[in-house]
Design an enzyme around this catalytic site. Structure first.
Site, mmCIF file in Angstrom:
data_model
loop_
_atom_site.group_PDB
_atom_site.id
_atom_site.type_symbol
_atom_site.label_atom_id
_atom_site.label_comp_id
_atom_site.label_asym_id
_atom_site.label_seq_id
_atom_site.Cartn_x
_atom_site.Cartn_y
_atom_site.Cartn_z
ATOM 1 C CD GLU A 177 2.636 52.343 -14.994
ATOM 2 O OE1 GLU A 177 1.477 52.562 -14.579
ATOM 3 O OE2 GLU A 177 3.553 51.910 -14.283
ATOM 4 C CD GLU A 184 2.343 55.015 -10.641
ATOM 5 O OE1 GLU A 184 1.803 54.560 -9.627
ATOM 6 O OE2 GLU A 184 1.723 55.292 -11.682
#
Ligand code: BG6
Length: 478
Positions: free
Chosen positions: A375, A181
């Site tokens: 995810e 991320e």
């Protein structure tokens, strides 16, 4: 049409949220080891006084110190993943296990050996390791010495770490991710970049610099991977953002575009090799001058990723109307607001399966590279019944609807998707709150928010459901 035969079903964790053993076998103290647990964690990360104090004088409970002790339970945990039929398992390497201070003269053999054993255990069951090189942790020494990623000094140190693990795990790991991320540094500079921002007026300049340094480091990792591991593939990783204009006022759509653009500029660079022109103009308007190295442009241009991976949990809405712009969804670091058409999780994350199909199409249209959902999942409180069962139908519902959306994107829209790893396939520490009670797993771990519990593992109802999903390659979802 259905999922490809070699579709990589599996689950994901990060080292600091699972391993524990924070000082064992020579591991150095890392940034994640100085953050408290509890709902106040985000405030602590944003106002870093407490974290600074913890570095000198650690008082209180630090959930990552022991986490769920994957360090000593990995054989049992991987056996459970194999029982579910995992084709892949996403995990990260704790950089501070390999270079305890980040700048040590030589790597720590015990740390390298640990991951050797973990990968061997996966391969024993035919599970492909999918390895994140940097998932929100680095040696605290690099924060103290350089203020983390804001300094270019960290780039060669990271490159050395990356080359060390590529050389060591050659033949064992075929899928790599650079920074988890990467876009989250804009929202959480300490967690994303190990960096303290003392003067809020400097925050933006520091974040863009730290992220430039990570982009260069990411490109150098791609270069090293292509040189050292020609059979492997390496991708970038972004927290996806699907934002809806609150209504059809053109200003809201412009706002949405700006928000998405800011969210994806890093992925633009990682996938296309150049900064979008708006970033250059934006930085110039803000009087931000990036410290560029001589070869940065060439490095970025020549070393783009093989695939684009992303996390997806929820979506948000945007409005420029001050009357509604205040209605923020809780737990929403992106800064959007509550969407009245969506339900939320217990932590205020808005549930939106169609948003996943939108994200998949958006990213595929934008990059034309294979995608990987690394995810997705529902953080929820679980109840252990008197007979030991954990009936997490809410989690099954969430995952089923998201898998349906993913299926539609692959089968109907033609998105090239390599795989799907649900987040926290085994219960782990929450990154944003440090809580244990925010659970995502198919496997329950007996541990509470204060760190008490036996650490026993048990199968939830979703364990058996996901096993069927994988066995039927996504055909049986009910
Ligand atoms: C992602 C992170 O943002 O979301 C993970 O990559 C994190 O590390 C996950 O755990 C879920 O967030 P949380 O705060 O519920 O743990």
């Amino acid at each position: 049409m259905s999922f490809p035969k070699n579709f990589l079903w599996g689950g994901a964790i990060a080292a600091h949220q699972a391993e524990g053993a924070y000082l064992e076998d020579g591991k150095g103290i890392a940034t994640c080891d100085v953050m408290h647990g509890g709902k106040g964690r985000i405030a602590e990360i944003l106002d870093i006084k407490a974290i600074k104090a913890n570095i000198e004088n650690p008082l209180g409970y630090f959930p990552e110190h022991d986490a769920v002790d994957f360090y000593h339970h990995y054989k049992e945990d991987i056996a459970l993943f194999a029982e579910m039929g995992f084709k892949t398992f996403r995990l990260s390497i704790a950089w501070a296990r390999i270079f305890p201070n980040g700048d040590d003269a030589a790597p720590n053999e015990a740390g390298l050996a640990f991951y050797d054993s973990v990968f061997d255990e996966c391969l024993k069951y035919g599970i492909e390791p999918l390895v994140t090189l940097s998932h929100w942790e680095m040696a605290i020494n690099l924060t103290k010495k350089y203020n983390g990623w804001v300094s270019r000094e960290v780039i060669p140190l990271f490159e050395r770490y990356v080359r060390t693990v590529f050389a060591r795990y050659k033949g064992k790991v075929k899928y790599w991710l650079t920074f988890n991320e990467i876009n989250m540094t804009l929202h959480m500079p300490f967690m994303g970049s190990g960096m303290f921002v003392d003067d809020p007026a400097q925050k933006e300049a520091m974040c863009y610099q730290a992220l430039h340094n990570q982009l260069v480091a990411s490109a150098l990792a791609v270069k090293a991977c292509h040189e050292l591991l020609p059979d492997a593939k390496i991708g970038c990783m972004v927290a996806s953002l699907t934002a809806y204009p609150y209504d059809c006022r053109p200003e809201d759509t412009w706002e949405k575009m700006e928000m998405e653009r800011k969210n994806y500029y890093l992925t633009d660079v990682q996938a296309r090799g150049v900064y979008p022109s708006w970033v250059k103009n934006y930085l110039a308007r803000k009087n931000i001058t990036l410290n560029y190295g001589d070869f940065d442009e060439k490095t970025l241009r020549e070393n783009t990723v093989d695939f684009v991976s992303f996390s997806y949990y929820s979506t948000s809405a945007v409005s420029t109307d001050p009357a509604i712009a205040g209605d923020k969804g809780t737990g929403n670091l992106f800064g959007g607001m509550k969407n009245p058409h969506l339900k939320s999780s217990e932590w205020g994350w808005q549930i939106d399966p169609l948003g996943l199909r939108i994200a998949l199409n958006f990213l595929y249209d934008r990059y034309q590279k294979p995608l990987f959902i690394v995810e997705n999942g529902l953080g929820a409180k679980d109840v252990v019944e008197a007979n030991g069962e954990i009936n997490d139908d809410y989690r099954i519902d969430y995952l089923r609807e998201h898998i349906k959306a993913m299926k539609a994107a692959v089968e109907e829209d033609g998105v090239d998707l390599l795989g799907y790893t649900t987040w926290g396939c085994i219960d782990i520490i929450s990154a944003s709150t440090g809580e244990m009670s925010k659970r995502y797993g198919f496997i329950y771990i007996d541990r509470d928010d204060e760190g008490k519990g036996t650490l026993n593992r048990s199968r939830k109802k979703s364990f058996f459901w996901y096993k069927d999903v994988i066995a039927t390659n996504g055909e049986k979802l009910s």
